[in-house]
Structure formats: C-alpha cells, structure tokens
Scaffold this motif. Sequence first.
Motif, PDB file in Angstrom:
ATOM      1  N   LYS A  65       4.755   2.479   7.410  1.00  0.00           N
ATOM      2  CA  LYS A  65       3.555   2.868   6.662  1.00  0.00           C
ATOM      3  C   LYS A  65       3.182   4.340   6.887  1.00  0.00           C
ATOM      4  O   LYS A  65       2.014   4.680   7.100  1.00  0.00           O
ATOM      5  CB  LYS A  65       2.382   1.952   7.036  1.00  0.00           C
TER       6      LYS A  65
ATOM      7  N   GLN B 171      -0.847   8.223   7.241  1.00  0.00           N
ATOM      8  CA  GLN B 171      -0.417   6.867   7.474  1.00  0.00           C
ATOM      9  C   GLN B 171      -1.297   5.911   6.703  1.00  0.00           C
ATOM     10  O   GLN B 171      -2.500   6.129   6.546  1.00  0.00           O
ATOM     11  CB  GLN B 171      -0.460   6.520   8.967  1.00  0.00           C
TER      12      GLN B 171
ATOM     13  N   PRO C  96       7.951   2.716   3.983  1.00  0.00           N
ATOM     14  CA  PRO C  96       7.020   1.580   3.887  1.00  0.00           C
ATOM     15  C   PRO C  96       7.046   0.679   5.118  1.00  0.00           C
ATOM     16  O   PRO C  96       6.081  -0.040   5.372  1.00  0.00           O
ATOM     17  CB  PRO C  96       7.519   0.832   2.639  1.00  0.00           C
TER      18      PRO C  96
ATOM     19  N   ASP D 168       0.868  -1.173   0.000  1.00  0.00           N
ATOM     20  CA  ASP D 168       0.000   0.000   0.000  1.00  0.00           C
ATOM     21  C   ASP D 168       0.905   1.222   0.000  1.00  0.00           C
ATOM     22  O   ASP D 168       1.813   1.329   0.819  1.00  0.00           O
ATOM     23  CB  ASP D 168      -0.887   0.016   1.249  1.00  0.00           C
ATOM     24  N   TYR D 169       0.660   2.125  -0.913  1.00  0.00           N
ATOM     25  CA  TYR D 169       1.541   3.277  -1.035  1.00  0.00           C
ATOM     26  C   TYR D 169       0.720   4.510  -1.383  1.00  0.00           C
ATOM     27  O   TYR D 169      -0.432   4.407  -1.840  1.00  0.00           O
ATOM     28  CB  TYR D 169       2.642   3.032  -2.071  1.00  0.00           C
TER      29      TYR D 169
END
Length: 393
Positions: free
Chosen positions: A154, A391, A151, A117-118
Amino acid sequence: MLSLEELNRENIEGKQENPESDEQEILASFDFLTEILSRLPVKSLLRFKSVSKSWFSLICSPEFIKSHLSLSAKNNNTDYTNYRVMLRIAQPEFNLKDCSLKSLLHDESVIEESDLDYPMKDSSISFLIEGSVNGLICLVRGAEELVLWNPSIKTYKKLPVLRSKMRDSYRSTYGFGYDEIHDDYKVVCIISRLHDFKEVNMYSLKNNSWQKIDCPRNGARLINSGEFVNGRLHWAATADLGLERGWSITSFDLANEKWRKVERPCYREERDGVLVLGALGSNVSMICNNSTIQVDVWIMNEYGVKESWTKMFTINYTIRTLVDYLFSQFFCLSKRGEFLLRLESVFLICNPKDNSIRFPEYAEFSDGLLAEIYIESLVCPLSQNEPRTQQLR
C-alpha cells in the motif's frame, strides 16, 4: 516466538566459554531465521515487522526484499500462488479490483475479488495501467500524473511532472520495466505525432528524474504500452495510418538505451492481420487477427531469432471492433500448459494440446476492462529519505 535480539542474547549468555563457537551459532540462527521469513507471504511479513527492531531491519533490507522476490517468482512460476490479477473496470465508474490468479486459472468455485484503495481513486478521470514489474504497477492519468504503486504494501510514489512543450499537443506512449544491470526501475515516455517521433524521455527511480534519450530512427506508430521481456520494452508498430498493413516490432533496451527491430513471424501476406504483443513468461508473444473470426497465437521461443516463432493456437472468436482487439492481452502459462488471455472483456484459457478453450467462472466484465498480473512483493517505490505520507491505509 523469540525475537532475533532475544535469541542472540540467550546464545551469548548461555555459552560464554567459547565465544567463537557462540558467534557461529548466532550467525547460523540468523541465516535460518532469514531462510524461513523469506518464504512467507507479504501479508505475514508486514505483521512481523512489528516483532522487534531486528526483524523490522531485516524485512526492510534491500537484500531480504530481493531474496524474497526471487523465491516468490521461482516457487510460483507454475501455480502462481503469490500472483494476483488487477482489473480496471470503467463502468459504471472507474475502479480497481483484484483477484487471485491461481483461482482464475484453476476454475475454483469461488473466485474472490476485492476493491482496492489506490492513488487515483478519488478521480473520475480515466487512467491506464501501463505495466507491472516485481510487484510495482505504473498508473498514468492524463498527460501529467504518473504513479508507481505497490498494492501489496500500500505504498506509492508520484513521479515528477515531465516538463515538455510537446506534451499536451502530441500523443504519449509509455513503457515500464526494470534495468537489472543498474538495479533501477524505469518509465519510458514517447511523444509522437502520427509516425513522427518528437521526443523520448526516460524516468529513473534511482535518480528520481527524467532525461531525454535518443528517438528510434524508423518512423512508425507504436501501439499500446510497452511489453517488458528480457530487460527490453517491446511495442507493436505500424507504418500505416489505417492500421491495416506494415506491422513490425520495436524494442528498447533499458540498460544500454538502444532501439532495435525485432523480427516478427511470417504469418501471412505482409498486409494482412493486425498484431498485438504480449509476454508469456520470459518470451515475447503476439496475437494476430488473420480474419474477422480467427485469432492466431504466436510465441518466440528463442529471443531475437525469427525462425523460433511458433504458432501455438488458433482461436475462432469474432472481434466486434478493431479497438477492442487492440486492447486484448496475454497473461501467463499454467502448469498444465494452458495459457490465459483476454479478448475484449472476456478471459479465455486455451489448451494447445487438444485445441480446447474454456472460460473461467468469473469471466464476464463490463466494457472498459483492463487487466494486469502482478506478483505480491515488498519492493518499495520510495527511497529511505522520502516521507511515508505516500501510503494508503
């Protein structure tokens, strides 16, 4: 497991007779706890933040974060246990994955990859990975959106928009690095047209702002993202529009904001070959295609000394197009003395001792692959007063 508060309370209640001795024992217990926690992986530390307020404060403290990062880098500079490879895959859609660097280097039978997830995942617009430093990754999309992202925890930060009248009509080249002297993460944006530098801006994470800085004096076209080595960003530069001759190396010192030329090796005639810069550990490195079927690998063993350039390896590899070659990448040296690099969409592991090449089990990717190594860290791109809404869950 006892929390730090419980541990301290037991020491104090059980030994009231000698307060000075009690205090020394409490400090020793605290140091011992810190020593243990600083050697744990990031995932474990994120869970342990909920043990108590004391543990939370310790793990989030700048001193602990730096100590943990230093130990991770020191203890993993040969087997890369805490390092991962981030992969940007363009087909069938833009996506980010990552896998263990150790598994890639050591030919493990199963190389697990995972989707990430980015911040830019909901976009169909192309984005670039512009560099990784101390666990932070710089992502750039179009001319407007820049993000610093960790990452491992997060957490990401959208940088302020760079206000420049030249931004849309000229080419932007980036570099991302860490200014150790001022303890600051910085992004450099060079706005140019062909070989004409129009404007250079630098973002400071500590100040959360952009400022104009001096342009380099030598007119040249900078290629790819800046490679961060020894506190400086480095770009391959060419004075030729056809990318066929006149190659050089331009560097920028993040601390004193000085530009300089780094001497490249004498590898053939001045007009032969196209070079691509990289970083192998703390050394500047480069690959040069001296023909359509050969690629030379060079490393600068002593920074700034032209005579220290050493050719490590020659790879017999047919490059399909110049564009594919320009997006080749260096990665790292393994404890066996091998080095990992990527040509086009293939990873290669080369051994200079016997001139052998092997391909990791997980080696073939689609076109449009970009990759970046990052270390798992607790470094946060947000300041204490910034909202934690940035976040990813």
